[in-house]
Design a protein around this motif. Structure first.
Motif, short mmCIF file in Angstrom:
data_model
loop_
_atom_site.label_atom_id
_atom_site.label_comp_id
_atom_site.label_asym_id
_atom_site.label_seq_id
_atom_site.Cartn_x
_atom_site.Cartn_y
_atom_site.Cartn_z
N ALA A 339 0.81 -1.22 0.00
CA ALA A 339 0.00 0.00 0.00
C ALA A 339 0.84 1.27 0.00
O ALA A 339 0.31 2.36 0.18
CB ALA A 339 -0.92 0.00 1.21
N LEU A 340 2.15 1.13 -0.20
CA LEU A 340 3.02 2.30 -0.21
C LEU A 340 3.36 2.67 -1.64
O LEU A 340 4.06 1.94 -2.34
CB LEU A 340 4.31 2.04 0.57
N SER A 341 2.82 3.79 -2.08
CA SER A 341 3.14 4.33 -3.40
C SER A 341 4.13 5.48 -3.24
O SER A 341 4.57 5.78 -2.14
CB SER A 341 1.85 4.79 -4.09
N ASP A 342 4.49 6.12 -4.34
CA ASP A 342 5.33 7.31 -4.25
C ASP A 342 4.68 8.29 -3.27
O ASP A 342 3.47 8.55 -3.36
CB ASP A 342 5.49 7.97 -5.61
N THR A 343 5.47 8.83 -2.36
CA THR A 343 4.91 9.60 -1.25
C THR A 343 5.71 10.87 -1.00
O THR A 343 6.94 10.85 -1.03
CB THR A 343 4.90 8.74 0.04
N ILE A 344 5.00 11.96 -0.77
CA ILE A 344 5.61 13.23 -0.38
C ILE A 344 5.08 13.59 0.99
O ILE A 344 3.86 13.62 1.21
CB ILE A 344 5.27 14.36 -1.37
N ILE A 345 5.99 13.89 1.92
CA ILE A 345 5.59 14.20 3.30
C ILE A 345 5.98 15.64 3.62
O ILE A 345 7.15 16.02 3.50
CB ILE A 345 6.26 13.24 4.30
N TYR A 346 5.00 16.44 4.03
CA TYR A 346 5.22 17.83 4.38
C TYR A 346 5.01 18.01 5.89
O TYR A 346 3.87 18.05 6.35
CB TYR A 346 4.23 18.74 3.66
N PRO A 347 6.07 18.13 6.68
CA PRO A 347 5.88 18.40 8.11
C PRO A 347 5.64 19.88 8.34
O PRO A 347 6.25 20.74 7.69
CB PRO A 347 7.20 17.95 8.73
N ASN A 348 4.75 20.19 9.26
CA ASN A 348 4.44 21.57 9.57
C ASN A 348 5.49 22.21 10.46
O ASN A 348 5.66 23.43 10.48
CB ASN A 348 3.06 21.63 10.24
N ASN A 349 6.19 21.38 11.22
CA ASN A 349 7.21 21.86 12.15
C ASN A 349 8.59 21.69 11.51
O ASN A 349 8.98 20.59 11.13
CB ASN A 349 7.12 21.06 13.46
N ALA A 350 9.34 22.79 11.38
CA ALA A 350 10.65 22.75 10.73
C ALA A 350 11.62 21.81 11.43
O ALA A 350 12.57 21.32 10.80
CB ALA A 350 11.24 24.16 10.67
N ASN A 351 11.41 21.55 12.70
CA ASN A 351 12.27 20.62 13.43
C ASN A 351 12.15 19.19 12.91
O ASN A 351 12.97 18.34 13.28
CB ASN A 351 11.94 20.65 14.92
N ASP A 352 11.16 18.93 12.07
CA ASP A 352 10.95 17.58 11.55
C ASP A 352 11.59 17.35 10.18
O ASP A 352 11.53 16.22 9.67
CB ASP A 352 9.44 17.29 11.43
N HIS A 353 12.17 18.36 9.57
CA HIS A 353 12.68 18.19 8.21
C HIS A 353 13.73 17.09 8.12
O HIS A 353 13.66 16.21 7.24
CB HIS A 353 13.23 19.51 7.67
N LEU A 354 14.72 17.13 8.98
CA LEU A 354 15.76 16.11 8.95
C LEU A 354 15.18 14.73 9.22
O LEU A 354 15.51 13.75 8.53
CB LEU A 354 16.85 16.42 9.98
N MET A 355 14.32 14.63 10.21
CA MET A 355 13.73 13.34 10.56
C MET A 355 12.91 12.77 9.40
O MET A 355 13.03 11.58 9.06
CB MET A 355 12.86 13.48 11.81
N VAL A 356 12.09 13.60 8.79
CA VAL A 356 11.24 13.12 7.70
C VAL A 356 12.08 12.67 6.51
O VAL A 356 11.83 11.62 5.93
CB VAL A 356 10.22 14.20 7.29
N GLN A 357 13.09 13.45 6.16
CA GLN A 357 13.92 13.06 5.01
C GLN A 357 14.72 11.80 5.31
O GLN A 357 14.89 10.94 4.45
CB GLN A 357 14.84 14.22 4.61
N ALA A 358 15.19 11.67 6.55
CA ALA A 358 15.89 10.45 6.93
C ALA A 358 14.95 9.25 6.91
O ALA A 358 15.32 8.15 6.46
CB ALA A 358 16.52 10.61 8.31
N THR A 359 13.72 9.45 7.37
CA THR A 359 12.71 8.39 7.34
C THR A 359 12.37 8.02 5.91
O THR A 359 12.24 6.83 5.56
CB THR A 359 11.44 8.84 8.08
N ALA A 360 12.23 9.01 5.04
CA ALA A 360 11.92 8.75 3.64
C ALA A 360 12.96 7.84 3.01
O ALA A 360 12.63 6.95 2.22
CB ALA A 360 11.83 10.07 2.88
N GLY A 361 14.22 8.06 3.38
CA GLY A 361 15.30 7.23 2.82
C GLY A 361 15.19 5.77 3.20
O GLY A 361 15.75 4.91 2.51
N ASN A 362 14.47 5.47 4.26
CA ASN A 362 14.29 4.08 4.67
C ASN A 362 13.38 3.30 3.73
O ASN A 362 13.40 2.07 3.72
CB ASN A 362 13.69 4.01 6.08
#
Length: 469
Positions: A339-362
Motif C-alpha cells: 500500500a506504499l506508493s510514491d509519497t511526499i511528506i510535508y511536516p508543519n514543524n521545521a524541526n521535523d525536516h531532517l527526521m522526515v527526510q531520513a525516514t523517507a530514505g528508509n
C-alpha cells in the motif's frame, strides 16, 4: 526606485548566471487550492481586494497583528477600505515573507515596482483595478502569464468534478487542470463527523452505507471516479501521524461505535484512521498515484473566531514535532501491505525536516520514491526554505527534490515559484563561488531544471507533459 529588480535576492555572479538558465522553466503546480470553477468561468475580478485579500489568511494574520479591526479583515467593510488598511500595513511587514511575496505579485502582474508608500492608496487601488478589467488579467490569462503547465487542485472526494471535465473539454485552454483526492475528512472520523461523511458518500455514490465495508467501498469507488477524471494524487492532512496495527474486526467495532454516537480516545481514533488510510492507499498504489501527507498543524484554535468566521481563517499553529517511531511504523506497515506508493511528506514543524527526510530514505527504492516535501506554511520563508534545502541535501539527494508548489487559493501566488528559484540559485551559486560545489554549468543547470519542473513530471506521470531540456 525599483524594489523588485532583475537580480532580486541574487548577490553573486554565479547565482545570477544560474537563475538566468531556469527563470523561464514552466511551473508544475502539483498542490494548490485554486478553484476549477473560477478557472473555467474565467471572470475578471471586480477589485484587487477580491483577488488579493478575500481568501488569504496569511494577510489576515498580519492585519490582526497590526491591530486592525476584524471588520476590515473578514468583515463587511467596503473593498477600498480593506485594501487601504492592508497597503498601509505592507511596508511594516519587513522580514515577513509577505513583504517579498506582495512586492513580487505587484511587479509581475501589475508592473508596479516601487514601494507602495510612494503611491497614494487611492491611486494604487484605481490603477490595479483598471488593469484587472483587461483581458490580460482574467484567471486563465494570469495562469498563462505565469507559465504554468499543470495545476493539481485539492478536491473533496464527493465533488462531481464538473469543472475539471469542462476544462478538459475546452480546447481553448491547454493547461492541464487535475483534481486531487483530499481524503482526510473521511479518514479522521469522530462521532461528530462520521454521519456527515456517510451522508456525503451516500449522495455521491447512490449507495446506502451501513457497514465499514460499505464505507470503504464507497471511498474506493470515488478514487476510481477521480482517476477517470484525471487525478494522479491524493492528499491527507493530519495533526498527528495515524497509527497502523488495527485488525479488521477492531476497525469494524470502532466504526460502529462512532456511528452509534459513542466517543473513542485519541489513540483509538488514530488507529481507525490508520486502518482507513491503509485501505485507501492500496488503491493509490494500484492507480500509481502519489500520496501526499501534510502532517502536524493545529487548526482552528480560536473557538470564538472559528464560530464567527469559520475554518481556514488564520487561527492555525505549528504543531508539536512528529513522532519518528510512528511515522516509520506507518510507512513500514503500508510497505508490507502493498500500500506504499510514491509519497511526499510535508511536516508543519521545521524541526521535523531532517527526521522526515531520513525516514523517507528508509523506504525509497527503484520502484518507490518517498521524500520530504517543500517547506510548508510557516516554513516557506526565505530562511525557512534555505534551511529546508540544506536539511534535504544533508540526508538525501537534493537533485531528486520534487520542488516547489503553490499551496494557495490565489492566482497571484505563482510568483512564489520565482521566489523559491531565486533562493535556490542564490544558495547554490554561493556554494560554487566558495569552492564547495564544482563550477559545472551543464550539471547545475540540469539539476535546477529537474528540481523546478522535471522531477514533478517524472513523479506524477501525466501524459503529454514533457520534461524541459
Amino acid at each position: 526606485m525599483e524594489f523588485i529588480h532583475e537580480h532580486f535576492l541574487l548577490t553573486t555572479d554565479k547565482a545570477k548566471q544560474l537563475y538566468q538558465t531556469i527563470q523561464d522553466v514552466p511551473i508544475y503546480d502539483f498542490h494548490c487550492h485554486l478553484s476549477p470553477q473560477e478557472i473555467y468561468e474565467d471572470k475578471n475580478f471586480a477589485t484587487i481586494t477580491e483577488l488579493w485579500l478575500a481568501h488569504d489568511h496569511y494577510k489576515w494574520r498580519l492585519m490582526r497583528a497590526y491591530g486592525l479591526d476584524e471588520s476590515v479583515i473578514t468583515g463587511d467593510t467596503d473593498d477600498f477600505t480593506k485594501f487601504k488598511a492592508f497597503i498601509e500595513l505592507l511596508p511594516n511587514t519587513i522580514m515577513n515573507p509577505m513583504y517579498h511575496w506582495c512586492y513580487l505579485e505587484l511587479a509581475r502582474y501589475f508592473n508596479h515596482y516601487e514601494p507602495v508608500q510612494h503611491t497614494s492608496p487611492e491611486q494604487l487601488y484605481h490603477d490595479l483595478n483598471e488593469q484587472l478589467q483587461q483581458t490580460s488579467h482574467s484567471p486563465r490569462q494570469l495562469i498563462k502569464q505565469s507559465n504554468v503547465k499543470v495545476i493539481c487542485t485539492t478536491d473533496d472526494p464527493c465533488d462531481d468534478l464538473k469543472y475539471h471535465q469542462l476544462l478538459k473539454e475546452d480546447r481553448s485552454f491547454d493547461i492541464s487542470v487535475r483534481p486531487t483526492f483530499r481524503a482526510d475528512f473521511y479518514i479522521s472520523l469522530t462521532k461528530d463527523t462520521i454521519q456527515t461523511a456517510i451522508d456525503k458518500l451516500t449522495k455521491a455514490t447512490g449507495q446506502p452505507i451501513e457497514t465499514l465495508d460499505h464505507y470503504i467501498h464507497a471511498l474506493l469507488s470515488r478514487i476510481a471516479y477521480f482517476h477517470q477524471h484525471g487525478a494522479r494524487s491524493s492528499d491527507q492532512s493530519f495533526t498527528e501521524v495515524v497509527l497502523p496495527g488495527l485488525t479488521k474486526e477492531e476497525a469494524i467495532s470502532y466504526f460502529n461505535k462512532l456511528k452509534q454516537g459513542e466517543g473513542l480516545d485519541n489513540r483509538s481514533l488514530k488507529l481507525l484512521s490508520g486502518y482507513l488510510l491503509t485501505e485507501l492507499s492500496k488503491a493509490y498504489k494500484q492507480y500509481h498515484w502519489v500520496m501526499q501527507l501534510h502532517l502536524g498543524p493545529l487548526r482552528n484554535n480560536n473557538t470564538m473566531q472559528y464560530r464567527a468566521i469559520g475554518k481556514d481563517a488564520g487561527f492555525d499553529s505549528v504543531g508539536d514535532p512528529l513522532n519518528a517511531k510512528d511515522l516509520n511504523a506507518l510507512l513500514d506497515h503500508l510497505n508490507k501491505n502493498n500500500a506504499l506508493s510514491d509519497t511526499i511528506i510535508y511536516p508543519n514543524n521545521a524541526n521535523d525536516h531532517l527526521m522526515v527526510q531520513a525516514t523517507a530514505g528508509n523506504f525509497t527504492s527503484s520502484s518507490i520514491r518517498v521524500q520530504l516535501g517543500a517547506a510548508w506554511w510557516y516554513n516557506d520563508t526565505k530562511q525557512g526554505m534555505i534551511q529546508h534545502l540544506i536539511d534535504y541535501a544533508n540526508v538525501g539527494l537534493l537533485s531528486q527534490f520534487v520542488g516547489m508548489l503553490t499551496d494557495s487559493r490565489s492566482l497571484l501566488s505563482y510568483s512564489r515559484h520565482e521566489y523559491f528559484r531565486r533562493i535556490l540559485c542564490q544558495l547554490l551559486g554561493k556554494l560554487v563561488e566558495e569552492g564547495e560545489i564544482e563550477d559545472n554549468p551543464e550539471l547545475l543547470t540540469g539539476i535546477l531544471k529537474d528540481i523546478c519542473f522535471n522531477n514533478a513530471v517524472r513523479l506524477f506521470t501525466i501524459k503529454d507533459v514533457e520534461e524541459v531540456k
